[in-house]
Write a protein that holds these residues in place. Structure first.
Motif, short mmCIF file in Angstrom:
data_model
loop_
_atom_site.label_atom_id
_atom_site.label_comp_id
_atom_site.label_asym_id
_atom_site.label_seq_id
_atom_site.Cartn_x
_atom_site.Cartn_y
_atom_site.Cartn_z
N LEU A 70 0.86 -1.19 0.00
CA LEU A 70 0.00 0.00 0.00
C LEU A 70 0.88 1.23 0.00
N LEU A 71 0.52 2.22 -0.80
CA LEU A 71 1.22 3.50 -0.73
C LEU A 71 0.52 4.35 0.31
N GLU A 72 1.29 4.79 1.27
CA GLU A 72 0.70 5.43 2.44
C GLU A 72 1.64 6.52 2.92
N VAL A 101 -0.67 -0.52 -4.42
CA VAL A 101 -2.04 0.00 -4.35
C VAL A 101 -2.00 1.47 -3.89
N ILE A 102 -2.52 2.34 -4.74
CA ILE A 102 -2.61 3.77 -4.42
C ILE A 102 -4.03 4.06 -3.93
N GLY A 103 -4.13 4.77 -2.84
CA GLY A 103 -5.45 5.03 -2.25
C GLY A 103 -6.26 6.05 -3.04
N PRO A 104 -7.55 6.12 -2.72
CA PRO A 104 -8.42 7.14 -3.33
C PRO A 104 -8.17 8.52 -2.71
N SER A 105 -8.92 9.52 -3.14
CA SER A 105 -8.63 10.89 -2.66
C SER A 105 -8.71 11.05 -1.14
N ASP A 106 -9.54 10.24 -0.48
CA ASP A 106 -9.62 10.35 0.98
C ASP A 106 -8.60 9.46 1.69
N GLY A 107 -7.76 8.77 0.94
CA GLY A 107 -6.78 7.87 1.56
C GLY A 107 -7.45 6.58 2.04
N PHE A 108 -6.66 5.76 2.75
CA PHE A 108 -7.19 4.49 3.27
C PHE A 108 -7.67 4.66 4.71
N ILE A 120 4.41 1.54 2.08
CA ILE A 120 5.58 2.36 1.79
C ILE A 120 5.17 3.82 1.59
N SER A 121 6.09 4.69 2.01
CA SER A 121 5.84 6.12 1.84
C SER A 121 6.95 6.73 1.00
N PHE A 122 6.59 7.65 0.14
CA PHE A 122 7.58 8.39 -0.63
C PHE A 122 7.82 9.77 0.00
N GLY A 123 7.52 9.92 1.28
CA GLY A 123 7.77 11.18 1.97
C GLY A 123 6.51 11.67 2.64
N LYS A 124 6.68 12.67 3.48
CA LYS A 124 5.56 13.14 4.31
C LYS A 124 4.60 14.06 3.57
N ILE A 125 4.95 14.44 2.34
CA ILE A 125 4.04 15.35 1.63
C ILE A 125 2.88 14.56 1.03
N THR A 126 1.74 15.20 0.95
CA THR A 126 0.56 14.58 0.34
C THR A 126 0.52 14.94 -1.13
N LEU A 127 0.55 13.91 -1.96
CA LEU A 127 0.46 14.15 -3.40
C LEU A 127 -0.91 13.69 -3.89
N PRO A 128 -1.46 14.35 -4.91
CA PRO A 128 -2.73 13.88 -5.48
C PRO A 128 -2.56 12.46 -6.03
N HIS A 129 -3.62 11.67 -6.01
CA HIS A 129 -3.43 10.25 -6.37
C HIS A 129 -2.95 10.07 -7.81
N LEU A 131 -0.80 12.14 -9.34
CA LEU A 131 0.62 12.50 -9.37
C LEU A 131 1.48 11.43 -8.70
N ILE A 132 0.96 10.82 -7.63
CA ILE A 132 1.75 9.76 -6.97
C ILE A 132 1.89 8.56 -7.92
N ARG A 133 0.93 8.39 -8.80
CA ARG A 133 1.02 7.32 -9.79
C ARG A 133 2.22 7.55 -10.72
C1 LIG Z 1 -4.66 12.44 -1.97
S1 LIG Z 1 -3.82 11.12 -1.22
C2 LIG Z 1 -4.81 10.81 0.20
C3 LIG Z 1 -4.67 11.80 1.29
C4 LIG Z 1 -5.23 11.32 2.60
N1 LIG Z 1 -5.54 12.46 3.43
C5 LIG Z 1 -4.21 10.41 3.33
O1 LIG Z 1 -3.69 10.82 4.38
O2 LIG Z 1 -3.93 9.31 2.83
C6 LIG Z 1 -4.27 9.72 -2.22
C7 LIG Z 1 -3.33 8.56 -2.14
O3 LIG Z 1 -2.08 8.91 -2.74
C8 LIG Z 1 -1.03 8.16 -2.14
N2 LIG Z 1 -0.01 9.12 -1.66
C9 LIG Z 1 -0.07 10.48 -1.67
N3 LIG Z 1 1.06 11.01 -1.20
C10 LIG Z 1 1.88 9.98 -0.89
C11 LIG Z 1 3.22 9.88 -0.37
N4 LIG Z 1 3.93 10.95 -0.05
N5 LIG Z 1 3.74 8.62 -0.20
C12 LIG Z 1 3.02 7.52 -0.53
N6 LIG Z 1 1.76 7.56 -1.01
C13 LIG Z 1 1.20 8.76 -1.19
C14 LIG Z 1 -1.65 7.30 -1.04
O4 LIG Z 1 -1.90 6.01 -1.55
C15 LIG Z 1 -2.95 8.04 -0.76
O5 LIG Z 1 -3.94 7.17 -0.24
#
Ligand SMILES: C[S@@+](CC[C@H](N)C(=O)[O-])C[C@H]1O[C@@H](n2cnc3c(N)ncnc32)[C@H](O)[C@@H]1O
Length: 154
Positions: A70-72, A101-108, A120-129, A131-133
């Motif tokens: 899961l991307l988180e 697996v990339i989450g939807p706009s509200d995350g998992f 796995i995380s690619f960093g603490k910043i929130t990217l739109p789903h 763009l993370i793709r």
């Molecule tokens: C718009 S983000 C969801 C934001 C939501 N508030 C959260 O905390 O998950 C949509 C998806 O993009 C992926 N994503 C966004 N930024 C990420 C990051 N820095 N590292 C890993 N995954 C990321 C995650 O799968 C997330 O569920």
């Protein structure tokens, strides 16, 4: 198909070129498939999460012999070398299959995340789903360049 990416919605016009660019580059190393699920807004975050997550499970629980990641955002952060080791271990050593697996706009939801071990995380910043793709595709491509000792990663 050794690598699958499960994500929400078709890629939008703005990202289409990069999506194709990295997808084609990865295909020189391995087969990859992007499985797009239609994201539905059911009205509130809890309902959106549970129904969209149900749709993820519907698609991925049928996949046999796959390791799921899961991307988180708020989990273990990886650098590109760590990430390449995941690809190398699964695809080359175990000859296994891997599904990101990339989450939807509200995350998992917490509940959904608890059912999956690898995150796995690619960093603490929130990217739109969408763009993370692109970021994920670029990191998969980079991983193959690292694994094959080809000039690219600096
Ligand atoms: C718009 S983000 C969801 C934001 C939501 N508030 C959260 O905390 O998950 C949509 C998806 O993009 C992926 N994503 C966004 N930024 C990420 C990051 N820095 N590292 C890993 N995954 C990321 C995650 O799968 C997330 O569920």
């Amino acid at each position: 198909m050794p690598i699958k990416i499960v994500c929400f919605n078709k890629i939008s016009k703005e990202y289409e070129i990069l999506n194709k660019f990295y997808f084609n580059k990865i295909q020189k190393f391995t087969n990859i498939e992007i499985m797009e699920i239609k994201e539905i807004d059911y009205g509130n975050v809890k309902e959106n999460q549970s129904k969209n997550e149900y749709n993820i499970n519907e698609r991925i629980l049928k996949l046999k012999d796959y390791e799921f990641y899961l991307l988180e955002i708020n989990t273990k952060q990886l650098d590109s070398i760590d990430f390449s080791k995941i690809i190398d271990r699964n695809i080359n050593e175990k000859s296994g299959n891997i599904c990101f697996v990339i989450g939807p706009s509200d995350g998992f939801s917490e509940n959904f995340k608890n059912n999956y071990i690898n995150k796995i995380s690619f960093g603490k910043i929130t990217l739109p789903h969408q763009l993370i793709r692109i970021v994920l595709l670029e990191q998969i491509y980079r991983a193959f360049k690292i694994i094959n000792n080809q000039k690219y990663h600096k």
